[in-house]
Design a protein around this motif. Structure first.
Motif, PDB file in Angstrom:
ATOM      1  N   MET A 214       0.853  -1.199   0.000  1.00  0.00           N
ATOM      2  CA  MET A 214       0.000   0.000   0.000  1.00  0.00           C
ATOM      3  C   MET A 214       0.884   1.242   0.000  1.00  0.00           C
ATOM      4  O   MET A 214       1.886   1.315   0.719  1.00  0.00           O
ATOM      5  N   ALA A 215       0.532   2.227  -0.806  1.00  0.00           N
ATOM      6  CA  ALA A 215       1.314   3.463  -0.893  1.00  0.00           C
ATOM      7  C   ALA A 215       1.230   4.218   0.434  1.00  0.00           C
ATOM      8  O   ALA A 215       0.250   4.130   1.169  1.00  0.00           O
ATOM      9  N   ASP A 216       2.340   4.939   0.686  1.00  0.00           N
ATOM     10  CA  ASP A 216       2.362   5.719   1.919  1.00  0.00           C
ATOM     11  C   ASP A 216       1.251   6.767   1.890  1.00  0.00           C
ATOM     12  O   ASP A 216       1.009   7.432   0.873  1.00  0.00           O
ATOM     13  N   LEU A 217       0.586   6.914   3.036  1.00  0.00           N
ATOM     14  CA  LEU A 217      -0.488   7.888   3.145  1.00  0.00           C
ATOM     15  C   LEU A 217       0.053   9.170   3.756  1.00  0.00           C
ATOM     16  O   LEU A 217       0.677   9.147   4.824  1.00  0.00           O
ATOM     17  N   GLY A 218      -0.187  10.292   3.106  1.00  0.00           N
ATOM     18  CA  GLY A 218       0.252  11.579   3.614  1.00  0.00           C
ATOM     19  C   GLY A 218      -0.851  12.277   4.388  1.00  0.00           C
ATOM     20  O   GLY A 218      -1.964  11.766   4.568  1.00  0.00           O
ATOM     21  N   THR A 219      -0.540  13.493   4.823  1.00  0.00           N
ATOM     22  CA  THR A 219      -1.497  14.254   5.621  1.00  0.00           C
ATOM     23  C   THR A 219      -2.783  14.515   4.857  1.00  0.00           C
ATOM     24  O   THR A 219      -3.893  14.328   5.381  1.00  0.00           O
ATOM     25  N   PHE A 220      -2.650  14.937   3.594  1.00  0.00           N
ATOM     26  CA  PHE A 220      -3.844  15.267   2.816  1.00  0.00           C
ATOM     27  C   PHE A 220      -4.671  14.027   2.510  1.00  0.00           C
ATOM     28  O   PHE A 220      -5.896  14.118   2.352  1.00  0.00           O
ATOM     29  N   ASP A 221      -4.028  12.875   2.431  1.00  0.00           N
ATOM     30  CA  ASP A 221      -4.791  11.642   2.243  1.00  0.00           C
ATOM     31  C   ASP A 221      -5.686  11.367   3.445  1.00  0.00           C
ATOM     32  O   ASP A 221      -6.850  10.993   3.298  1.00  0.00           O
ATOM     33  N   TYR A 222      -5.152  11.561   4.635  1.00  0.00           N
ATOM     34  CA  TYR A 222      -5.942  11.347   5.840  1.00  0.00           C
ATOM     35  C   TYR A 222      -7.054  12.397   5.967  1.00  0.00           C
ATOM     36  O   TYR A 222      -8.159  12.099   6.419  1.00  0.00           O
ATOM     37  N   VAL A 223      -6.736  13.630   5.585  1.00  0.00           N
ATOM     38  CA  VAL A 223      -7.770  14.673   5.607  1.00  0.00           C
ATOM     39  C   VAL A 223      -8.930  14.286   4.700  1.00  0.00           C
ATOM     40  O   VAL A 223     -10.109  14.374   5.081  1.00  0.00           O
ATOM     41  N   TRP A 224      -8.614  13.830   3.495  1.00  0.00           N
ATOM     42  CA  TRP A 224      -9.646  13.461   2.532  1.00  0.00           C
ATOM     43  C   TRP A 224     -10.441  12.249   3.019  1.00  0.00           C
ATOM     44  O   TRP A 224     -11.670  12.208   2.873  1.00  0.00           O
ATOM     45  N   LEU A 225      -9.763  11.285   3.603  1.00  0.00           N
ATOM     46  CA  LEU A 225     -10.462  10.113   4.132  1.00  0.00           C
ATOM     47  C   LEU A 225     -11.392  10.506   5.272  1.00  0.00           C
ATOM     48  O   LEU A 225     -12.498   9.949   5.409  1.00  0.00           O
ATOM     49  N   GLY A 226     -10.973  11.469   6.112  1.00  0.00           N
ATOM     50  CA  GLY A 226     -11.841  11.935   7.195  1.00  0.00           C
ATOM     51  C   GLY A 226     -13.070  12.629   6.666  1.00  0.00           C
ATOM     52  O   GLY A 226     -14.187  12.439   7.189  1.00  0.00           O
ATOM     53  N   ILE A 227     -12.919  13.434   5.607  1.00  0.00           N
ATOM     54  CA  ILE A 227     -14.079  14.114   4.995  1.00  0.00           C
ATOM     55  C   ILE A 227     -15.037  13.093   4.395  1.00  0.00           C
ATOM     56  O   ILE A 227     -16.261  13.185   4.563  1.00  0.00           O
ATOM     57  N   LEU A 228     -14.477  12.106   3.696  1.00  0.00           N
ATOM     58  CA  LEU A 228     -15.330  11.076   3.100  1.00  0.00           C
ATOM     59  C   LEU A 228     -16.063  10.268   4.169  1.00  0.00           C
ATOM     60  O   LEU A 228     -17.223   9.860   3.967  1.00  0.00           O
ATOM     61  N   ALA A 229     -15.415  10.032   5.305  1.00  0.00           N
ATOM     62  CA  ALA A 229     -16.057   9.270   6.375  1.00  0.00           C
ATOM     63  C   ALA A 229     -17.298   9.983   6.900  1.00  0.00           C
ATOM     64  O   ALA A 229     -18.260   9.336   7.334  1.00  0.00           O
ATOM     65  N   VAL A 230     -17.291  11.313   6.840  1.00  0.00           N
ATOM     66  CA  VAL A 230     -18.450  12.085   7.307  1.00  0.00           C
ATOM     67  C   VAL A 230     -19.539  12.135   6.245  1.00  0.00           C
ATOM     68  O   VAL A 230     -20.713  11.866   6.519  1.00  0.00           O
ATOM     69  N   PHE A 231     -19.168  12.472   5.004  1.00  0.00           N
ATOM     70  CA  PHE A 231     -20.179  12.722   3.974  1.00  0.00           C
ATOM     71  C   PHE A 231     -20.566  11.472   3.191  1.00  0.00           C
ATOM     72  O   PHE A 231     -21.596  11.473   2.508  1.00  0.00           O
ATOM     73  N   GLN A 232     -19.763  10.416   3.263  1.00  0.00           N
ATOM     74  CA  GLN A 232     -20.120   9.182   2.555  1.00  0.00           C
ATOM     75  C   GLN A 232     -20.305   8.026   3.536  1.00  0.00           C
ATOM     76  O   GLN A 232     -20.166   6.863   3.157  1.00  0.00           O
ATOM     77  N   GLY A 233     -20.627   8.363   4.762  1.00  0.00           N
ATOM     78  CA  GLY A 233     -20.907   7.331   5.746  1.00  0.00           C
ATOM     79  C   GLY A 233     -22.283   6.722   5.521  1.00  0.00           C
ATOM     80  O   GLY A 233     -22.908   6.923   4.465  1.00  0.00           O
ATOM     81  N   PRO A 234     -22.801   5.963   6.503  1.00  0.00           N
ATOM     82  CA  PRO A 234     -24.137   5.355   6.369  1.00  0.00           C
ATOM     83  C   PRO A 234     -25.185   6.402   6.026  1.00  0.00           C
ATOM     84  O   PRO A 234     -25.211   7.500   6.592  1.00  0.00           O
ATOM     85  N   GLU A 235     -26.048   6.071   5.070  1.00  0.00           N
ATOM     86  CA  GLU A 235     -27.035   7.023   4.559  1.00  0.00           C
ATOM     87  C   GLU A 235     -28.218   7.138   5.520  1.00  0.00           C
ATOM     88  O   GLU A 235     -28.754   6.138   6.010  1.00  0.00           O
ATOM     89  N   ALA A 236     -28.641   8.397   5.788  1.00  0.00           N
ATOM     90  CA  ALA A 236     -29.843   8.645   6.581  1.00  0.00           C
ATOM     91  C   ALA A 236     -31.066   8.677   5.691  1.00  0.00           C
ATOM     92  O   ALA A 236     -32.086   8.040   5.960  1.00  0.00           O
TER      93      ALA A 236
END
Length: 532
Positions: free
Chosen positions: A1-23
Motif C-alpha cells: 500500500m502506498a504511503d499515506l500523507g497528511t492530505f490523504d488522511y484529511v480526505w479520508l476523514g471528509i469522506l467518512a463524514v459525507f459518505q458514511g451510512p445514509e440517513a
C-alpha cells in the motif's frame, strides 16, 4: 500500500463524514447520518443552552446512552454519536447567551458575563441586535478555535503537558482563582469573600477521610453538594429572585410593570463589526489559549476576556458610549468570543493526550470508550504507511466541527435570533416558567429533592450577594475548581515526597504563585468602583 500523507488522511476523514451510512436521500443526493446528527445536535444545543438550568452538559449526559442504544457498538457509530455531541456542545455555548441577554439569567455559567452588557442592551430596546452581536462573536471565536485545533493538535497539547507537571498545574489553578477573585466584582475583598464561600461549599462532604467533612452528621451533606444545584442556585435562581423583587418594586412605585420594546435599528452593520472585531480577536486568542490547558474551562476564559477588554475599552471609549456593564456591545463580543473559542481548543488535550479539557469533553471520551475503535491519545496522530483508522476518525471529527460551524453561521443564527421574540412576553409570566424549567431540569439530572433544596438555599445566597454588590462568579469558579485544586495538590504533595514547599520548588510553579500574590496585592491597593 502506498504511503499515506497528511492530505490523504484529511480526505479520508471528509469522506467518512459525507459518505458514511445514509440517513435519507434528497433529490437523489445521499445525506449521511453523521451530517444529520450534527445538525440535530446543534439545534438541540441551542435550545438547551437557551433554557436556564439545562445546558449542553445535561443534554450530552442524557443523549449519550440513548445514542449508543440506537447506533450500537460498532465503528460506524463513532462519527454520528460524537458528531451529535459536538453539535450539542457548540450549540449550547451559542444558545446560553439568549436568556442572559433577554432575562438576565445566564443559561450557562460562562454566559454570566454576557448579562452585564447584554441585559442592559435588551432593556434599552436592542435585544435583537444584542443577540446578533452575541451570535457573530460566538461563531467567529469558535471558528478561530477550530482552525487552531486542526493545525496545532499534535503539537500544542504535548508542549503544554511537557512543561506543566502536578505542582505547576496546582499553582496555575490557584493563580486562576486569585485572578478571578481580584478582578471580578466591586473589589478584591468582595471577590475573595465570594471565592472563599465557593471553596467552603465544595469541601462539604468531600475529602479522603473515613468521615465526610463539615457534614454535621447529616446524610444530605455527607454526599457533598451537587455542583449543578450550587451553580444553578447562585447564578440562575438568585438572578430570578432578584428580578422578581425588581418587578415587585416597579409595580409598587409606578403601578405597572414595564415591558421592553424594540427601538432603533436592530441590524448588525459593517461598522458594528469593525467596532467589535478587535475585541473578538483578543478574546478568541485568550479563549483558545485557556482551552488548550486541561481542566481550566470556558468560564475562566469568558471572565479574563471580559476583564481584559474592559481595561482597553475604558482607555479608548468615546464620550457618550456606554461603559462596560451598561450595555456596551464590546462587552458582549468579548465574552462570547472567549467562551466559544474554548470549545475547539478543549479537544487539543482530548485528542492528543486523552485528557478532557472541560466537562463536555468528558462525554466525548466516554463515547469513544463505550463504542470502541478510537482511543484518544498520542497514538491518534501517528502518520504511518499502514492505514491508521484512528487518525481518519480524528480528521472526521475535525470535519464535523467545521460542518457544525457552517450550520451555526446559517441555520443556527436564524434559529437563535428568532428567540428574540421572547422579549415581548411580560417577564412576570416568563420568570416563573424559567424557574420551573430550571428546577425540573435539576431534578431530572439529580433525581433527588435534596438537590432542589440545595438550589433554593444557594439561590437565596446568590440573591443576597447581588443585593450587596458581590459578584457570584468567583463563588462558581471556586466551587468548580476547588475539588480539582485539592486533588492536584494531594498528588503533587505525594509525588514530591511530602515536600510542603512543592509549590515553590519549580520555577514555573513559583512564578504562578508569585503572580497570584501580586494580583491580589495590586488589587487590594487599587480602589475600585461598584460591581459592573
Amino acid at each position: 500500500m502506498a504511503d499515506l500523507g497528511t492530505f490523504d488522511y484529511v480526505w479520508l476523514g471528509i469522506l467518512a463524514v459525507f459518505q458514511g451510512p445514509e440517513a435519507f436521500s434528497l433529490l437523489g443526493v445521499s445525506v449521511s447520518i453523521t451530517v444529520m446528527m450534527v445538525a440535530f445536535g446543534l439545534i438541540l444545543g441551542i435550545v438547551v443552552g437557551a433554557t436556564p438550568g439545562l445546558g449542553g452538559v445535561i443534554a450530552m449526559a442524557i443523549s449519550l446512552p440513548i445514542l449508543i442504544s440506537i447506533f450500537g457498538f460498532n465503528a460506524d457509530a463513532l462519527l454520528p454519536v460524537m458528531g451529535f455531541l459536538i453539535g450539542v456542545m457548540k450549540g449550547s455555548t451559542v444558545g446560553g447567551a439568549v436568556p442572559a441577554i433577554l432575562f438576565n439569567t445566564p443559561g450557562t455559567p460562562d454566559a454570566y458575563m454576557t448579562t452585564l452588557d447584554g441585559y442592559p442592551m435588551a432593556q434599552s430596546g436592542k435585544a435583537r441586535k444584542a443577540l446578533k452581536i452575541s451570535h457573530f462573536s460566538s461563531v467567529t471565536g469558535d471558528t478561530f478555535s477550530d482552525v487552531v485545533l486542526i493545525v496545532c493538535a499534535p503539537f500544542l497539547a504535548i508542549l503544554v503537558e511537557a512543561h506543566l507537571d502536578l505542582p505547576e498545574k496546582t499553582a496555575l489553578l490557584i493563580l486562576s482563582l486569585s485572578f478571578i477573585a481580584a478582578v471580578v466584582g466591586g473589589s478584591a475583598a468582595k471577590g475573595l469573600l465570594s471565592c472563599g464561600l465557593g471553596l467552603l461549599a465544595v469541601y462539604i462532604g468531600t475529602g479522603e477521610d473515613f468521615y465526610p467533612r463539615l457534614s454535621f452528621g447529616t446524610a444530605a451533606l455527607s454526599d457533598g453538594i451537587p455542583i449543578t444545584a450550587a451553580v444553578i442556585g447562585v447564578l440562575v435562581i438568585g438572578a430570578i429572585f432578584s428580578e422578581l423583587e425588581n418587578l415587585w418594586a416597579q409595580k409598587r412605585q409606578t403601578g405597572a410593570i414595564q415591558v421592553a420594546k424594540e427601538e432603533g435599528d436592530q441590524r448588525l452593520h459593517w461598522a458594528d463589526i469593525r467596532r467589535i472585531f478587535p475585541y473578538i480577536g483578543r478574546s478568541a486568542l485568550i479563549g483558545t489559549t485557556i482551552g488548550a490547558l486541561p481542566g481550566v474551562g470556558s468560564t475562566l476564559a469568558a471572565t479574563i476576556g471580559y476583564a481584559t477588554s474592559k481595561r482597553l475599552y475604558t482607555k479608548t471609549k468615546k464620550p457618550g458610549d456606554p461603559a462596560f456593564g451598561q450595555g456596551a456591545p464590546e462587552g458582549i463580543a468579548a465574552t462570547e468570543a472567549a467562551n466559544s473559542s474554548v470549545s475547539g481548543a478543549n479537544l487539543i488535550p482530548v485528542l492528543s493526550l486523552g485528557i478532557p479539557g472541560n466537562t463536555a469533553a468528558v462525554f466525548l471520551i466516554l463515547a469513544a470508550e463505550s463504542i470502541g475503535g478510537f482511543n484518544p491519545g498520542p497514538a491518534v496522530f501517528q502518520f504511518s504507511s499502514d492505514l491508521n483508522p484512528e487518525l481518519v476518525i480524528a480528521f472526521g471529527l475535525f470535519t464535523t466541527m467545521i460542518l457544525a460551524n457552517l450550520l451555526n453561521w446559517t441555520v443556527g443564527g436564524v434559529f437563535m435570533r428568532s428567540l428574540g421574540v421572547l422579549v415581548r412576553i411580560p417577564k412576570q409570566y416568563l420568570l416563573p416558567v424559567v424557574l420551573l424549567l430550571t428546577l425540573a431540569s435539576l431534578y431530572v439530572q439529580e433525581t433527588s429533592m435534596s438537590a432542589i433544596w440545595f438550589a433554593f438555599g444557594f439561590g437565596i445566597l446568590g440573591y443576597f450577594m447581588m443585593r450587596f454588590a458581590i459578584s457570584p462568579l468567583p463563588f462558581v469558579i471556586g466551587f468548580i475548581l476547588g475539588g480539582r485544586i485539592e486533588d492536584t495538590a494531594r498528588q503533587a504533595f505525594s509525588a514530591t515526597g511530602g515536600d510542603p514547599w512543592f509549590l515553590f520548588k519549580s520555577p514555573i510553579a513559583a512564578m504562578f504563585m508569585l503572580c497570584a500574590l501580586a494580583v491580589i496585592f495590586v488589587s487590594l491597593r487599587k480602589p475600585k468602583g461598584d460591581m459592573p
